[in-house]
Design a protein around this motif. Sequence first.
Motif, PDB file in Angstrom:
ATOM      1  N   LEU A 368       0.847  -1.191   0.000  1.00 17.61           N
ATOM      2  CA  LEU A 368       0.000   0.000   0.000  1.00 17.61           C
ATOM      3  C   LEU A 368       0.883   1.242   0.000  1.00 17.61           C
ATOM      4  CD1 LEU A 368      -2.804   1.413   0.388  1.00 17.61           C
ATOM      5  CD2 LEU A 368      -2.410   1.197   2.863  1.00 17.61           C
ATOM      6  N   PHE A 369       0.621   2.158  -0.961  1.00 18.41           N
ATOM      7  CA  PHE A 369       1.362   3.417  -1.063  1.00 18.41           C
ATOM      8  C   PHE A 369       0.488   4.568  -0.578  1.00 18.41           C
ATOM      9  CE2 PHE A 369       3.131   0.492  -4.116  1.00 18.41           C
ATOM     10  CZ  PHE A 369       4.502   0.700  -4.031  1.00 18.41           C
ATOM     11  N   ASP A 370       1.133   5.700  -0.266  1.00 23.69           N
ATOM     12  CA  ASP A 370       0.361   6.827   0.256  1.00 23.69           C
ATOM     13  C   ASP A 370      -0.487   7.496  -0.820  1.00 23.69           C
ATOM     14  OD1 ASP A 370       2.275   8.134  -1.219  1.00 23.69           O
ATOM     15  OD2 ASP A 370       2.963   9.448   0.395  1.00 23.69           O
ATOM     16  N   SER A 371      -0.300   7.124  -2.081  1.00 25.73           N
ATOM     17  CA  SER A 371      -1.185   7.587  -3.151  1.00 25.73           C
ATOM     18  C   SER A 371      -2.451   6.732  -3.212  1.00 25.73           C
ATOM     19  CB  SER A 371      -0.451   7.507  -4.495  1.00 25.73           C
ATOM     20  OG  SER A 371      -0.023   6.174  -4.749  1.00 25.73           O
ATOM     21  N   TYR A 372      -2.562   5.796  -2.284  1.00 23.39           N
ATOM     22  CA  TYR A 372      -3.650   4.812  -2.222  1.00 23.39           C
ATOM     23  C   TYR A 372      -3.728   3.991  -3.495  1.00 23.39           C
ATOM     24  CZ  TYR A 372      -4.873   6.091   2.380  1.00 23.39           C
ATOM     25  OH  TYR A 372      -4.801   6.278   3.735  1.00 23.39           O
ATOM     26  N   VAL A 373      -2.545   3.574  -3.925  1.00 19.27           N
ATOM     27  CA  VAL A 373      -2.373   2.565  -4.964  1.00 19.27           C
ATOM     28  C   VAL A 373      -1.893   1.296  -4.277  1.00 19.27           C
ATOM     29  CG1 VAL A 373      -1.000   1.884  -6.964  1.00 19.27           C
ATOM     30  CG2 VAL A 373      -1.889   4.212  -6.804  1.00 19.27           C
ATOM     31  N   ILE A 374      -2.478   0.177  -4.666  1.00 18.55           N
ATOM     32  CA  ILE A 374      -2.092  -1.122  -4.114  1.00 18.55           C
ATOM     33  C   ILE A 374      -1.450  -1.948  -5.218  1.00 18.55           C
ATOM     34  CG2 ILE A 374      -2.886  -3.239  -2.991  1.00 18.55           C
ATOM     35  CD1 ILE A 374      -5.248  -1.671  -1.923  1.00 18.55           C
ATOM     36  N   LEU A 375      -0.355  -2.614  -4.909  1.00 16.89           N
ATOM     37  CA  LEU A 375       0.269  -3.570  -5.822  1.00 16.89           C
ATOM     38  C   LEU A 375       0.284  -4.934  -5.156  1.00 16.89           C
ATOM     39  CD1 LEU A 375       3.442  -1.809  -7.304  1.00 16.89           C
ATOM     40  CD2 LEU A 375       1.216  -2.118  -8.369  1.00 16.89           C
ATOM     41  N   ASN A 376       0.158  -5.975  -5.958  1.00 18.94           N
ATOM     42  CA  ASN A 376       0.415  -7.322  -5.456  1.00 18.94           C
ATOM     43  C   ASN A 376       1.481  -7.951  -6.336  1.00 18.94           C
ATOM     44  OD1 ASN A 376      -1.485  -7.450  -7.584  1.00 18.94           O
ATOM     45  ND2 ASN A 376      -1.989  -9.554  -7.040  1.00 18.94           N
ATOM     46  N   ILE A 377       2.524  -8.471  -5.703  1.00 22.13           N
ATOM     47  CA  ILE A 377       3.706  -8.948  -6.416  1.00 22.13           C
ATOM     48  C   ILE A 377       3.992 -10.375  -5.994  1.00 22.13           C
ATOM     49  CG2 ILE A 377       6.192  -8.597  -6.730  1.00 22.13           C
ATOM     50  CD1 ILE A 377       5.725  -5.650  -6.149  1.00 22.13           C
ATOM     51  N   VAL A 392       5.054  -3.038 -13.960  1.00 19.77           N
ATOM     52  CA  VAL A 392       4.070  -3.743 -13.157  1.00 19.77           C
ATOM     53  C   VAL A 392       2.676  -3.195 -13.430  1.00 19.77           C
ATOM     54  CG1 VAL A 392       3.376  -4.354 -10.819  1.00 19.77           C
ATOM     55  CG2 VAL A 392       5.787  -4.093 -11.381  1.00 19.77           C
ATOM     56  N   LYS A 393       1.751  -4.106 -13.621  1.00 17.91           N
ATOM     57  CA  LYS A 393       0.341  -3.756 -13.705  1.00 17.91           C
ATOM     58  C   LYS A 393      -0.408  -4.603 -12.682  1.00 17.91           C
ATOM     59  CE  LYS A 393       0.141  -2.355 -18.575  1.00 17.91           C
ATOM     60  NZ  LYS A 393      -0.507  -2.606 -19.876  1.00 17.91           N
ATOM     61  N   PRO A 394      -1.168  -3.975 -11.804  1.00 16.67           N
ATOM     62  CA  PRO A 394      -1.949  -4.758 -10.835  1.00 16.67           C
ATOM     63  C   PRO A 394      -2.916  -5.669 -11.563  1.00 16.67           C
ATOM     64  CG  PRO A 394      -1.950  -2.417 -10.267  1.00 16.67           C
ATOM     65  CD  PRO A 394      -1.373  -2.526 -11.640  1.00 16.67           C
ATOM     66  N   ASN A 395      -3.214  -6.838 -10.974  1.00 14.43           N
ATOM     67  CA  ASN A 395      -4.198  -7.708 -11.599  1.00 14.43           C
ATOM     68  C   ASN A 395      -5.573  -7.047 -11.564  1.00 14.43           C
ATOM     69  OD1 ASN A 395      -5.305  -8.096  -9.040  1.00 14.43           O
ATOM     70  ND2 ASN A 395      -4.285 -10.056  -8.729  1.00 14.43           N
ATOM     71  N   GLN A 396      -6.535  -7.648 -12.220  1.00 16.42           N
ATOM     72  CA  GLN A 396      -7.834  -7.010 -12.396  1.00 16.42           C
ATOM     73  C   GLN A 396      -8.514  -6.705 -11.061  1.00 16.42           C
ATOM     74  OE1 GLN A 396     -10.506  -9.201 -14.929  1.00 16.42           O
ATOM     75  NE2 GLN A 396     -12.206  -7.761 -14.641  1.00 16.42           N
ATOM     76  N   THR A 397      -8.406  -7.643 -10.105  1.00 14.78           N
ATOM     77  CA  THR A 397      -9.042  -7.427  -8.802  1.00 14.78           C
ATOM     78  C   THR A 397      -8.452  -6.217  -8.097  1.00 14.78           C
ATOM     79  OG1 THR A 397      -9.522  -9.786  -8.556  1.00 14.78           O
ATOM     80  CG2 THR A 397      -9.508  -8.447  -6.545  1.00 14.78           C
ATOM     81  N   ILE A 398      -7.121  -6.146  -8.046  1.00 15.81           N
ATOM     82  CA  ILE A 398      -6.454  -5.037  -7.367  1.00 15.81           C
ATOM     83  C   ILE A 398      -6.707  -3.729  -8.107  1.00 15.81           C
ATOM     84  CG2 ILE A 398      -4.217  -4.113  -6.655  1.00 15.81           C
ATOM     85  CD1 ILE A 398      -5.265  -6.418  -4.949  1.00 15.81           C
ATOM     86  N   GLN A 399      -6.745  -3.778  -9.427  1.00 17.48           N
ATOM     87  CA  GLN A 399      -7.008  -2.552 -10.189  1.00 17.48           C
ATOM     88  C   GLN A 399      -8.407  -2.018  -9.906  1.00 17.48           C
ATOM     89  OE1 GLN A 399      -4.729  -0.794 -11.997  1.00 17.48           O
ATOM     90  NE2 GLN A 399      -6.376   0.716 -11.891  1.00 17.48           N
ATOM     91  N   GLU A 400      -9.378  -2.906  -9.759  1.00 16.77           N
ATOM     92  CA  GLU A 400     -10.736  -2.472  -9.425  1.00 16.77           C
ATOM     93  C   GLU A 400     -10.776  -1.816  -8.041  1.00 16.77           C
ATOM     94  OE1 GLU A 400     -13.186  -5.895  -9.841  1.00 16.77           O
ATOM     95  OE2 GLU A 400     -13.092  -5.909 -12.039  1.00 16.77           O
ATOM     96  N   ILE A 401     -10.016  -2.365  -7.094  1.00 13.40           N
ATOM     97  CA  ILE A 401      -9.939  -1.757  -5.763  1.00 13.40           C
ATOM     98  C   ILE A 401      -9.272  -0.388  -5.854  1.00 13.40           C
ATOM     99  CG2 ILE A 401      -8.921  -1.971  -3.461  1.00 13.40           C
ATOM    100  CD1 ILE A 401      -9.266  -4.995  -3.707  1.00 13.40           C
ATOM    101  N   ASN A 402      -8.190  -0.296  -6.654  1.00 15.42           N
ATOM    102  CA  ASN A 402      -7.522   0.995  -6.839  1.00 15.42           C
ATOM    103  C   ASN A 402      -8.474   2.027  -7.440  1.00 15.42           C
ATOM    104  OD1 ASN A 402      -5.062   0.189  -5.794  1.00 15.42           O
ATOM    105  ND2 ASN A 402      -4.260  -0.464  -7.775  1.00 15.42           N
ATOM    106  N   ASN A 403      -9.317   1.589  -8.372  1.00 13.50           N
ATOM    107  CA  ASN A 403     -10.279   2.507  -8.989  1.00 13.50           C
ATOM    108  C   ASN A 403     -11.297   3.002  -7.959  1.00 13.50           C
ATOM    109  OD1 ASN A 403      -9.031   2.168 -11.457  1.00 13.50           O
ATOM    110  ND2 ASN A 403     -10.443   0.566 -12.150  1.00 13.50           N
ATOM    111  N   ILE A 404     -11.738   2.107  -7.072  1.00 15.82           N
ATOM    112  CA  ILE A 404     -12.690   2.509  -6.034  1.00 15.82           C
ATOM    113  C   ILE A 404     -12.040   3.522  -5.093  1.00 15.82           C
ATOM    114  CG2 ILE A 404     -14.015   1.698  -4.039  1.00 15.82           C
ATOM    115  CD1 ILE A 404     -14.342  -0.983  -5.516  1.00 15.82           C
ATOM    116  N   LEU A 405     -10.796   3.242  -4.684  1.00 14.15           N
ATOM    117  CA  LEU A 405     -10.085   4.165  -3.794  1.00 14.15           C
ATOM    118  C   LEU A 405      -9.889   5.527  -4.452  1.00 14.15           C
ATOM    119  CD1 LEU A 405      -7.383   1.743  -2.329  1.00 14.15           C
ATOM    120  CD2 LEU A 405      -9.337   2.709  -1.115  1.00 14.15           C
ATOM    121  N   ALA A 406      -9.567   5.527  -5.736  1.00  8.72           N
ATOM    122  CA  ALA A 406      -9.362   6.790  -6.452  1.00  8.72           C
ATOM    123  C   ALA A 406     -10.665   7.569  -6.576  1.00  8.72           C
ATOM    124  CB  ALA A 406      -8.778   6.512  -7.832  1.00  8.72           C
ATOM    125  N   SER A 407     -11.764   6.849  -6.792  1.00 12.39           N
ATOM    126  CA  SER A 407     -13.049   7.536  -6.963  1.00 12.39           C
ATOM    127  C   SER A 407     -13.538   8.168  -5.676  1.00 12.39           C
ATOM    128  CB  SER A 407     -14.106   6.549  -7.484  1.00 12.39           C
ATOM    129  OG  SER A 407     -14.397   5.569  -6.501  1.00 12.39           O
TER     130      SER A 407
END
Length: 474
Positions: A368-377, A392-407
């Motif tokens: 978890l980064f302070d920009s509220y971006v999540i990566l899974n590695i 690196v591109k987050p998988n679809q699940t993590i990207q959807e969570i990142n989109n919710i956090l950004a919104s």
Amino acid sequence: MSEIKISSTGWLAIYLRNGNVGMFDLNDTSSWQYLQVESIEKQSKDVNNDLNYLNRNLIKFSPNGEFLVVNGQNEQLYIYIQSNFEKSEVWWKLQRIICVKNFISAMDLNNEFLLIADKSGDIYKIDLLFNNTTTTNNNNLMMTAENCIMRHLSMLLDIAFIRINDKKSFILTADQYEKIQLIQYLNTSHSGKYCLGHTEFVSHIKLIDNNHILSASGDGTLRLWHLPDCIPLVLLHSKALTLSSKQIFYTQLYDSNSSLSLEDYQQDTMSQESSLDLSSTLDYSIWKMDVASYNSINSNVYIAFSIYAHRLHSIYLTSLSNIKQLINEQRQLIFDISYGTIIDYCFPSKDILFNDYTIYSKCNLYILFDSYVILNINIISILLSDQTKLFVKPNQTIQEINNILASRDIHLMNYNIKTDEIVFQQLFKNSNNNSCHKRKLEIVEQQQQQQQQQQQQIKKQMLSSQSDNEIQLT
């Protein structure tokens, strides 16, 4: 401090900077919920960099994933229970609020009870298996002396409940004065045993299995211990791991059309890491650590850790077999500054790892980064890889969570209380003061010894002189 956790049932919990908690189902991202813990106004009080007024952000699941405990900045603990209703938009319900007198420094829980430690060193036990109904203003629980099961003379930085076998259970405590104590549960009046060897505060204790723990300290060392006899098995300094690690650069927002080459872009970020002066004990102290253990110490155990000097953009990866055999197969993950700075990271629950049929080829670390971006590695592939640059591109699940956090514009509600950083600096300050005090005592003792030796020498000379005079008189 823990601000991201994953339960055995696949729920991801994120401690948001506005004091609330975001809950996301990794199996179904349409199932997500914000837990209203406290308002930002209640957190904005001046802590004056004083350990007495610092609550650490802590979130933790029970092993079965049914309970979630959240510690805020307002001297209250929030216990949530997972809802059993299948068709409900409220997946987590507030069960009870625990009011505490002193600020909480550490906690652990099993499926039956919760253990919390406050800044004075007292440990309290709270039963989780009471009537599972939602809380009201009238059933908040205030901690009293009756709930206290153990007292220490120093602040505890980590605690863990461990069951060695069906008959013996223990409580592990790590304190600000270099000690790890193992005390038999339900016989807490007994002094117990100690794992001794660290020379600074012990910041983390992680269970490998029922007979082994890994500890990390402000002295920069990782130590493996055998329980319940508290025998040290492995000692390694972070300096040995960090200096021999292979660097891997992670990038996200690099523009291939930019006039700046990727190599130069990479150098700009990596130079920020390498230019730091690693000269003090504080710089090499273990900032954060987490462990992924599949089953036992004979299986591979993966370790992610950060040192204080490189805490903002780097995570080091290694394995227990590497540490035990000194193979030097470490990796330093350096993240593009476009991600922001690292807040926290964790491995999934051991149950998720063990039940996953891909456990021997896949082990994800969630960052978890302070920009509220999540990566899974997948760290297994990283440890086996010889690549130095990764896109690196987050998988679809993590990207959807990142989109919710950004919104939700979570980053706009950020408050800037760096609790753990203040704790670390204060602990080192206290340690230095204690060292100075010890040194002064040593100097006084040396002076006293010298004075005693001088007095004895003078006494001998006087006796010798007196004896000579008696001979002359005869």
